[in-house]
Scaffold this motif. Structure first.
Motif, PDB file in Angstrom:
ATOM      1  N   ASN A 521      -1.970 -18.866  11.290  1.00  0.00           N
ATOM      2  CA  ASN A 521      -0.603 -18.489  10.891  1.00  0.00           C
ATOM      3  C   ASN A 521      -0.402 -18.654   9.385  1.00  0.00           C
ATOM      4  O   ASN A 521       0.257 -17.844   8.739  1.00  0.00           O
ATOM      5  CB  ASN A 521       0.423 -19.352  11.625  1.00  0.00           C
ATOM      6  CG  ASN A 521       0.729 -18.818  13.015  1.00  0.00           C
ATOM      7  OD1 ASN A 521       0.207 -17.770  13.401  1.00  0.00           O
ATOM      8  ND2 ASN A 521       1.549 -19.543  13.759  1.00  0.00           N
ATOM      9  N   LYS A 524      -1.961 -15.735   7.964  1.00  0.00           N
ATOM     10  CA  LYS A 524      -1.298 -14.484   8.364  1.00  0.00           C
ATOM     11  C   LYS A 524       0.041 -14.302   7.659  1.00  0.00           C
ATOM     12  O   LYS A 524       0.343 -13.225   7.154  1.00  0.00           O
ATOM     13  CB  LYS A 524      -1.107 -14.479   9.885  1.00  0.00           C
ATOM     14  CG  LYS A 524      -0.522 -13.202  10.417  1.00  0.00           C
ATOM     15  CD  LYS A 524      -0.697 -13.018  11.925  1.00  0.00           C
ATOM     16  CE  LYS A 524      -0.138 -14.128  12.768  1.00  0.00           C
ATOM     17  NZ  LYS A 524      -0.134 -13.773  14.212  1.00  0.00           N
ATOM     18  N   PHE A 525       0.803 -15.367   7.569  1.00  0.00           N
ATOM     19  CA  PHE A 525       2.142 -15.237   6.987  1.00  0.00           C
ATOM     20  C   PHE A 525       2.151 -15.588   5.498  1.00  0.00           C
ATOM     21  O   PHE A 525       3.057 -16.242   4.999  1.00  0.00           O
ATOM     22  CB  PHE A 525       3.138 -16.088   7.788  1.00  0.00           C
ATOM     23  CG  PHE A 525       3.284 -15.623   9.211  1.00  0.00           C
ATOM     24  CD1 PHE A 525       3.991 -14.451   9.502  1.00  0.00           C
ATOM     25  CD2 PHE A 525       2.668 -16.311  10.252  1.00  0.00           C
ATOM     26  CE1 PHE A 525       4.094 -14.009  10.821  1.00  0.00           C
ATOM     27  CE2 PHE A 525       2.777 -15.871  11.553  1.00  0.00           C
ATOM     28  CZ  PHE A 525       3.486 -14.711  11.849  1.00  0.00           C
ATOM     29  N   ASP A 550       1.496 -24.490   3.836  1.00  0.00           N
ATOM     30  CA  ASP A 550       1.019 -23.263   3.161  1.00  0.00           C
ATOM     31  C   ASP A 550       1.994 -22.837   2.083  1.00  0.00           C
ATOM     32  O   ASP A 550       3.075 -23.409   1.936  1.00  0.00           O
ATOM     33  CB  ASP A 550       0.791 -22.147   4.205  1.00  0.00           C
ATOM     34  CG  ASP A 550       2.072 -21.752   4.919  1.00  0.00           C
ATOM     35  OD1 ASP A 550       3.107 -21.540   4.239  1.00  0.00           O
ATOM     36  OD2 ASP A 550       2.068 -21.671   6.169  1.00  0.00           O
ATOM     37  N   ILE A 563      11.068 -20.426  16.793  1.00  0.00           N
ATOM     38  CA  ILE A 563       9.670 -19.982  16.635  1.00  0.00           C
ATOM     39  C   ILE A 563       8.708 -20.695  17.587  1.00  0.00           C
ATOM     40  O   ILE A 563       7.608 -20.215  17.835  1.00  0.00           O
ATOM     41  CB  ILE A 563       9.156 -20.169  15.179  1.00  0.00           C
ATOM     42  CG1 ILE A 563       9.372 -21.626  14.722  1.00  0.00           C
ATOM     43  CG2 ILE A 563       9.782 -19.164  14.241  1.00  0.00           C
ATOM     44  CD1 ILE A 563       8.691 -21.933  13.403  1.00  0.00           C
ATOM     45  N   ARG A 569       9.241 -13.994  18.007  1.00  0.00           N
ATOM     46  CA  ARG A 569       8.635 -13.610  16.731  1.00  0.00           C
ATOM     47  C   ARG A 569       9.761 -13.241  15.772  1.00  0.00           C
ATOM     48  O   ARG A 569      10.837 -12.830  16.211  1.00  0.00           O
ATOM     49  CB  ARG A 569       7.697 -12.406  16.886  1.00  0.00           C
ATOM     50  CG  ARG A 569       6.797 -12.495  18.097  1.00  0.00           C
ATOM     51  CD  ARG A 569       5.612 -11.543  18.019  1.00  0.00           C
ATOM     52  NE  ARG A 569       4.737 -11.826  16.906  1.00  0.00           N
ATOM     53  CZ  ARG A 569       4.578 -11.010  15.878  1.00  0.00           C
ATOM     54  NH1 ARG A 569       5.238  -9.885  15.806  1.00  0.00           N
ATOM     55  NH2 ARG A 569       3.760 -11.332  14.896  1.00  0.00           N
ATOM     56  N   LEU A 570       9.480 -13.345  14.488  1.00  0.00           N
ATOM     57  CA  LEU A 570      10.550 -13.062  13.527  1.00  0.00           C
ATOM     58  C   LEU A 570      10.327 -11.734  12.803  1.00  0.00           C
ATOM     59  O   LEU A 570      11.174 -11.298  12.038  1.00  0.00           O
ATOM     60  CB  LEU A 570      10.656 -14.204  12.500  1.00  0.00           C
ATOM     61  CG  LEU A 570      10.870 -15.610  13.058  1.00  0.00           C
ATOM     62  CD1 LEU A 570      10.966 -16.626  11.923  1.00  0.00           C
ATOM     63  CD2 LEU A 570      12.131 -15.679  13.905  1.00  0.00           C
ATOM     64  N   HIS A 571       9.141 -11.147  13.018  1.00  0.00           N
ATOM     65  CA  HIS A 571       8.807  -9.935  12.247  1.00  0.00           C
ATOM     66  C   HIS A 571       8.328  -8.832  13.157  1.00  0.00           C
ATOM     67  O   HIS A 571       7.884  -9.091  14.272  1.00  0.00           O
ATOM     68  CB  HIS A 571       7.704 -10.262  11.222  1.00  0.00           C
ATOM     69  CG  HIS A 571       8.059 -11.417  10.370  1.00  0.00           C
ATOM     70  ND1 HIS A 571       8.895 -11.325   9.289  1.00  0.00           N
ATOM     71  CD2 HIS A 571       7.720 -12.737  10.457  1.00  0.00           C
ATOM     72  CE1 HIS A 571       9.039 -12.518   8.751  1.00  0.00           C
ATOM     73  NE2 HIS A 571       8.323 -13.401   9.458  1.00  0.00           N
ATOM     74  N   GLY A 578       0.808  -9.973  16.263  1.00  0.00           N
ATOM     75  CA  GLY A 578       0.791 -11.244  17.016  1.00  0.00           C
ATOM     76  C   GLY A 578       1.535 -11.095  18.311  1.00  0.00           C
ATOM     77  O   GLY A 578       2.222 -10.088  18.535  1.00  0.00           O
ATOM     78  N   THR A 579       1.414 -12.098  19.163  1.00  0.00           N
ATOM     79  CA  THR A 579       2.045 -12.029  20.490  1.00  0.00           C
ATOM     80  C   THR A 579       3.246 -12.963  20.607  1.00  0.00           C
ATOM     81  O   THR A 579       3.970 -12.934  21.595  1.00  0.00           O
ATOM     82  CB  THR A 579       1.021 -12.433  21.568  1.00  0.00           C
ATOM     83  OG1 THR A 579       0.506 -13.719  21.236  1.00  0.00           O
ATOM     84  CG2 THR A 579      -0.098 -11.429  21.665  1.00  0.00           C
ATOM     85  N   GLY A 580       3.392 -13.868  19.654  1.00  0.00           N
ATOM     86  CA  GLY A 580       4.523 -14.824  19.734  1.00  0.00           C
ATOM     87  C   GLY A 580       4.209 -15.981  20.677  1.00  0.00           C
ATOM     88  O   GLY A 580       5.120 -16.677  21.139  1.00  0.00           O
ATOM     89  N   LEU A 583       2.627 -20.552  18.443  1.00  0.00           N
ATOM     90  CA  LEU A 583       3.337 -21.827  18.201  1.00  0.00           C
ATOM     91  C   LEU A 583       3.790 -22.479  19.499  1.00  0.00           C
ATOM     92  O   LEU A 583       3.818 -23.704  19.608  1.00  0.00           O
ATOM     93  CB  LEU A 583       4.541 -21.610  17.286  1.00  0.00           C
ATOM     94  CG  LEU A 583       4.211 -21.410  15.801  1.00  0.00           C
ATOM     95  CD1 LEU A 583       5.499 -21.237  14.989  1.00  0.00           C
ATOM     96  CD2 LEU A 583       3.426 -22.587  15.248  1.00  0.00           C
TER      97      LEU A 583
HETATM   98  P1  ADP Z   1       2.730 -14.998  16.238  1.00  0.00           P
HETATM   99  O1  ADP Z   1       1.969 -15.596  15.134  1.00  0.00           O
HETATM  100  O2  ADP Z   1       1.879 -14.371  17.240  1.00  0.00           O
HETATM  101  O3  ADP Z   1       3.853 -14.187  15.791  1.00  0.00           O
HETATM  102  P2  ADP Z   1       3.559 -17.649  16.671  1.00  0.00           P
HETATM  103  O4  ADP Z   1       4.147 -18.257  17.884  1.00  0.00           O
HETATM  104  O5  ADP Z   1       2.317 -18.181  16.144  1.00  0.00           O
HETATM  105  O6  ADP Z   1       3.435 -16.152  17.045  1.00  0.00           O
HETATM  106  O7  ADP Z   1       4.644 -17.674  15.545  1.00  0.00           O
HETATM  107  C1  ADP Z   1       5.986 -17.359  15.866  1.00  0.00           C
HETATM  108  C2  ADP Z   1       6.657 -16.891  14.610  1.00  0.00           C
HETATM  109  O8  ADP Z   1       6.851 -17.965  13.725  1.00  0.00           O
HETATM  110  C3  ADP Z   1       5.889 -15.893  13.800  1.00  0.00           C
HETATM  111  O9  ADP Z   1       6.113 -14.592  14.307  1.00  0.00           O
HETATM  112  C4  ADP Z   1       6.421 -16.083  12.409  1.00  0.00           C
HETATM  113  O10 ADP Z   1       7.626 -15.337  12.258  1.00  0.00           O
HETATM  114  C5  ADP Z   1       6.732 -17.558  12.366  1.00  0.00           C
HETATM  115  N1  ADP Z   1       5.639 -18.274  11.714  1.00  0.00           N
HETATM  116  C6  ADP Z   1       4.647 -18.946  12.320  1.00  0.00           C
HETATM  117  N2  ADP Z   1       3.870 -19.552  11.404  1.00  0.00           N
HETATM  118  C7  ADP Z   1       4.363 -19.269  10.184  1.00  0.00           C
HETATM  119  C8  ADP Z   1       4.003 -19.616   8.842  1.00  0.00           C
HETATM  120  N3  ADP Z   1       2.980 -20.356   8.562  1.00  0.00           N
HETATM  121  N4  ADP Z   1       4.789 -19.098   7.842  1.00  0.00           N
HETATM  122  C9  ADP Z   1       5.862 -18.350   8.106  1.00  0.00           C
HETATM  123  N5  ADP Z   1       6.257 -18.007   9.359  1.00  0.00           N
HETATM  124  C10 ADP Z   1       5.509 -18.458  10.378  1.00  0.00           C
END
Ligand code: ADP
Length: 618
Positions: A521, A524-525, A550, A563, A569-571, A578-580, A583
């Motif tokens: 993550n 990725k983010f 990060d 989250i 998911r936020l995006h 991603g699948t959400g 976390l």
């Molecule tokens: P996914 O990565 O598959 O979207 P996660 O459950 O890992 O699902 O994360 C849920 C959401 O939390 C992500 O979609 C993202 O919006 C936010 N997120 C997770 N990790 C980070 C990070 N390191 N920085 C910013 N946003 C994050």
């Protein structure tokens, strides 16, 4: 002249016989001695004092009978100078028995003079030992009285002060000289009325003794609480000649008693109004006190409860339950508690019972019984437990369902994806453009569904697939994860900063998954810049607190909870795939390990994910 002698002779005779009478009957010892200290005669008192008869002395020498060089010198001096000597209370120590009680004597040694010549000596000895002893006895008693700590006052029969010791001076602030001869009640003022004083005087003369407590005032007006004991002193005929009164200052004791009374009242009031049962038992299990709460529950008054037993109040069946714990408290002398369920007057009750012993000289003197009615709380707890059991059963069923569903869905989805890929490969460009587009949507959706099902399967396996916990070196786990993610990290030009990592107690595979999800993550983010990731840990009690920080896009505070929920998911998917589940998987792993996970972040400022894992199996 002859006539004159004839008249005087019978007179002389009379005087001589009178003197002889005195000589023989006086208690003073008298001896006549010649110049050489030979006895001429001694009187009865002298002879009987040394257990002899008067005839034993005639012609004997004094110092042969009683050798004493010091006395002999005195005798010689009187004989040679013709001057008499007198001694007052001269001590006599027996030369052969120096430890015998000392006697005291008044001496007179008078020369008999004829024609200016000393012809002999008259020795008179009077035993004054009793007087000296009595005076010393009095002095000692006075000294003793002066040094006793209680104020002691001696009075004549009119209550005028004749003795006033030092303690009385200190207590009442009056000097001895100021009070001697004065009427006592003119000096020491009391709160008693005149009538009361007369009553007390009557009682004292009747009984010869009086004891009472009284408020008295010192010279400066200071108020004292006095404990007074007065004795009458009587003469041999039983007539009162005076009084001795001993006065103790009990002001401090009174003050303490008042304080004790106030505290006792406070305590009693507090206990009386406590919203639970308080029953105080004596060592024979008899009730001494029961507070208002108890009284209203058992519908009994004080006098019905006092002296009663548990059996008399609660009936034999119920009391047997209480008495079992009460007995244990009595035997052990320590607090004992227990839970009791009973039916009292037709309704069900649950009590938390606590018996606390009150010890005196290491023996149980009283027992304080505290009974909390916990019926409602217990019923609520039991209801809650039932719901919890129900919830965990349905949760388990759901997890099993998710596992079975995701497991069984894998195959048909894989088939759908591979056939739609086959369709796309084989028929691409042979149908119209819209059909090609549709097929590509089907392929993409199928792939997403496939990864969703894969992640769901992993998620549902966390609790169904529990391996025994072991000590896991997180430094090793982290190295393996970084190795696995090498391509991803290299491609994204990620910079990693790893601190020293501890050993934790848990499931190695799950902990690895946890680190992997958070690092993926963090990459990725990422934002515009290449990712900088810091990983570390600090000890927090029995837990280790890890962080993965990060410099990515960050998260709005309002989403800090969301989250961690599954599929949240936020995006948009095309921006950040991603699948959400990542976390929520992390949360489940951490909670399975008894820890917590949370995030601190701000948009554009990067994120820090924290989680705790146990340091040991304790
Ligand atoms: P996914 O990565 O598959 O979207 P996660 O459950 O890992 O699902 O994360 C849920 C959401 O939390 C992500 O979609 C993202 O919006 C936010 N997120 C997770 N990790 C980070 C990070 N390191 N920085 C910013 N946003 C994050």
């Amino acid at each position: 002249m002859e006539n004159e002698l004839q008249i005087k002779q019978p007179k002389l005779h009379e005087t001589l016989s009178m003197l002889m009478n005195i000589f023989n009957h006086t208690s003073s010892m008298i001896a006549f001695l010649d110049r050489d200290f030979n006895f001429i005669s001694v009187n009865n008192a002298y002879a009987s004092a040394v257990n002899r008869s008067v005839d034993d002395f005639a012609g004997k020498n004094h110092f042969e009978m009683y050798p004493d060089s010091e006395n002999q010198q005195i005798f010689c001096k009187v004989r040679d100078t013709g001057e008499a000597v007198y001694y007052h209370e001269k001590p006599f120590v027996y030369p052969d028995d120096p430890h015998k009680k000392i006697t005291y004597w008044n001496w007179s040694l008078v020369p008999t003079i004829e024609d200016n010549k000393v012809t002999g000596l008259v020795l008179t000895l009077t035993d004054v030992t009793d007087t000296v002893d009595a005076r010393r006895d009095l002095q000692m008693k006075a000294m003793l009285l002066d040094n006793v700590s209680d104020a002691t006052v001696g009075m004549d029969r009119n209550f005028c002060v004749i003795y006033w010791n030092k303690a009385a001076e200190e207590l009442f602030e009056w000097n001895r000289e100021e009070v001697l001869g004065k009427y006592l009640l003119d000096i020491i003022k009391t709160d008693f009325t005149d009538k009361k004083v007369e009553e007390l005087k009557d009682e004292l003369s009747k009984n010869g003794y009086l004891s009472f407590e009284v408020v008295q005032y010192t010279k400066s007006g200071r108020k004292l609480y006095i404990e007074n004991v007065t004795h009458a002193i009587c003469d041999s005929g039983g007539q009162i000649t005076g009084y001795v009164s001993v006065r103790k200052d009990i002001s401090e004791r009174k003050r303490q008693l008042e304080l004790l009374k106030i505290n006792e009242a406070r305590f009693r009031n507090a206990v009386e109004n406590l919203p639970f049962f308080v029953i105080i038992y004596d060592a024979d299990r008899k009730i001494q006190f029961a507070n208002a709460y108890t009284r209203s529950f058992v519908e009994m008054e004080h006098d019905e409860l006092t002296g009663n037993t548990n059996e008399g109040v609660f009936g034999s069946e119920t009391s047997a339950k209480f008495d079992l714990i009460l007995e244990e408290c009595l035997d052990s002398g320590t607090s004992v508690s227990g839970e009791i369920r009973l039916i009292y007057r037709g309704s069900k009750h649950i009590f938390c019972v606590n018996y606390v012993p009150v010890l005196q000289d290491s023996k149980v003197y009283q027992i304080m019984g505290i009974y909390h009615e916990i019926t409602d709380k217990k019923e609520a707890e039991e209801k809650q437990l039932k719901i919890l059991r129900e919830l965990s059963r349905s949760n388990k069923e759901l997890e099993e369902f998710a596992y079975i569903a995701s497991h069984d869905l894998q195959e048909p989805v894989r088939m759908a994806v591979s056939f739609s890929e086959l369709l796309s490969r084989k028929y691409s460009g042979r149908m119209d453009q819209e059909a090609d587009e549709f097929i590509s949507y089907i392929v993409a959706a199928g792939k997403r569904m496939s990864s969703l099902i894969r992640d769901l399967l992993i998620y549902s396996r966390i609790n169904t697939n529990i391996r025994p916990f072991e000590y896991v070196n997180t430094a090793d786990v982290l190295s393996e994860v970084l190795e696995d993610l090498k391509i991803l990290l290299d491609e994204s030009r990620a910079k990693l900063n790893c601190h020293s990592m501890p050993v934790v107690f848990g499931d190695r595979i799950q902990i690895r998954q946890l680190f992997q999800n958070l690092i993926v993550n963090a990459v990725k983010f990422r934002g515009q810049n290449s990712p900088v990731i810091e990983i570390g840990c600090r000890q927090n009690g029995i837990m280790h607190e890890f962080f993965v920080r990060d410099n990515g896009i960050g998260i709005e505070e309002e989403f800090f909870e969301k989250i961690f929920l599954i599929f949240q998911r936020l995006h948009a998917h095309d921006k950040y795939p991603g699948t959400g589940i990542g976390l929520s998987l992390c949360k489940k792993i951490v909670e399975t390990h008894g820890g917590k996970i949370w995030v601190e972040s701000a948009p554009g400022k990067g994120s820090a994910f924290y989680f705790t894992l146990s340091a040991s199996d304790a």
